[in-house]
Design an enzyme around this catalytic site. Structure first.
Site, short mmCIF file in Angstrom:
data_model
loop_
_atom_site.label_atom_id
_atom_site.label_comp_id
_atom_site.label_asym_id
_atom_site.label_seq_id
_atom_site.Cartn_x
_atom_site.Cartn_y
_atom_site.Cartn_z
CD GLN A 139 -3.65 -4.46 6.24
OE1 GLN A 139 -3.40 -3.61 5.56
NE2 GLN A 139 -4.23 -5.97 5.55
CG ASP B 233 -10.35 -0.77 4.14
OD1 ASP B 233 -9.72 -1.20 3.02
OD2 ASP B 233 -9.64 -1.20 5.20
CE LYS C 287 -3.77 -2.35 1.87
NZ LYS C 287 -4.45 -3.15 2.95
#
Ligand code: NDP
Length: 293
Positions: free
Chosen positions: A98, A123, A54
């Protein structure tokens, strides 16, 4: 092989280029660089690889990127405080925690995800964004299913009026996929572990999405000839030639299904590559939403 191979790298490159162009527009219009913060708690090796990728995605596009590494022993309060700090940092437009969290923090997963400012929720897991997606409003959309839809569109595979079948009903993949396909006017059936006569249903699909988490679950007898088969699964199985290694396979029996399908994504090298490209897109969209306010 009869099926057209849908290779993730081509679509990921196109989606990253799109994100890069939009980021340039933001820099020109507002004098601000899109910024992404990724929080990782603990030392899960797979998560560390995802976080590195990322960061690499951000660097490639010249985004501001902040990696927040917190120890395994982090408390709920410490994690929430860090999210609060990033919610209030104007350099940061996207925040991602995460998953999975370490065991001790898992009971607080919903609280943690809901602590993220919905405008920074790249997200797309915050209930505000879920609700916006379901009601057809502008939303930050979960990266993996959104990447699948964009790939179908870029590949010129028709969605409108087609029968799409999704195997899997998770909040991360299956459910958002259902709404994304519906919003493109597909007729959608969603299947799960209690679905009766699964193969009879999947065999009707013009577009079949597998998000099951079971290696080579979808076999040729479950696929309509000519269907587009999108394999979201990422499964590690023992390597057939080397017992010290593992091999990555999808939820679709690729070698056999490619002889029946019209188009198919490989694993590795398929959908997985789109997820980061879509994260870059979401960071730009989030920056736009915040700066336009
Ligand atoms: P979940 O485990 O959350 O969901 C799996 C779904 O499959 C559930 O809805 C489950 O049904 C259903 N299922 C399980 N067994 C069967 C069965 N025998 N028949 C029909 N349905 C079944 O997984 P995720 O959605 O999070 O992930 C799915 C896969 O995608 C995994 O391999 C994961 O690693 C991968 N993934 C890949 C990403 C990428 O970037 N490419 C990102 C996210 C996930 P029920 O609800 O009834 O239990």
């Amino acid at each position: 092989m009869s099926a057209k191979l849908l290779e993730g790298k081509f679509f990921a490159a196109a989606l990253k280029e799109e994100a890069g162009k939009k980021a340039e527009e933001i820099r020109n219009k507002y004098g601000v660089n899109p910024g992404l913060a990724v929080i990782i708690v603990g030392e899960n090796p797979a998560s560390q690889v995802y976080v590195r990728n990322k960061h690499k995605g951000c660097t490639e596009l010249g985004f501001y990127s902040e990696g927040v590494e917190m120890p395994e022993t982090t408390t709920r309060e410490e994690l929430l405080a860090e999210i609060h700090r990033l919610n209030n940092d104007p350099k940061i437009h996207g925040i991602l925690v995460q998953l999975p969290l370490p065991k001790a923090l898992q009971p607080y997963e919903s609280e943690v995800l809901e602590a993220i400012d919905p405008l920074k929720d790249v997200d797309g897991f915050h209930p505000v964004n879920v609700g916006r997606l379901v009601t057809g409003q502008k939303a930050l959309i979960p990266c993996t299913p959104h990447g699948c839809i964009r790939m179908l569109e870029l590949a010129g595979i028709p969605i409108e009026g087609k029968h799409a079948v999704v195997i899997g009903r998770s909040n991360i993949v299956g459910k958002p996929m259902l709404h994304l396909l519906l919003s493109r006017n597909a007729t959608v059936t969603i299947c799960h572990s209690r679905t009766a006569n699964l193969a009879e249903i999947t065999k009707q699909a013009d577009i079949l999405v597998a998000a099951v988490g079971k290696p080579r679950f979808v076999t040729p007898d479950m696929v309509k000839p000519g269907a587009a088969v999108i394999d979201v699964g990422i499964n590690r199985i023992p390597h057939p030639e080397d017992s010290t290694r593992t091999k990555l396979v999808g939820d679709v029996d690729f070698e056999a299904v490619k002889e029946v399908a019209g188009a198919i994504t490989p694993v590795p090298g398929g959908v997985g590559l789109l997820t980061i490209a879509m994260l870059m897109q979401n960071t730009v969209i989030a920056a736009e939403l915040q700066l336009a306010k």
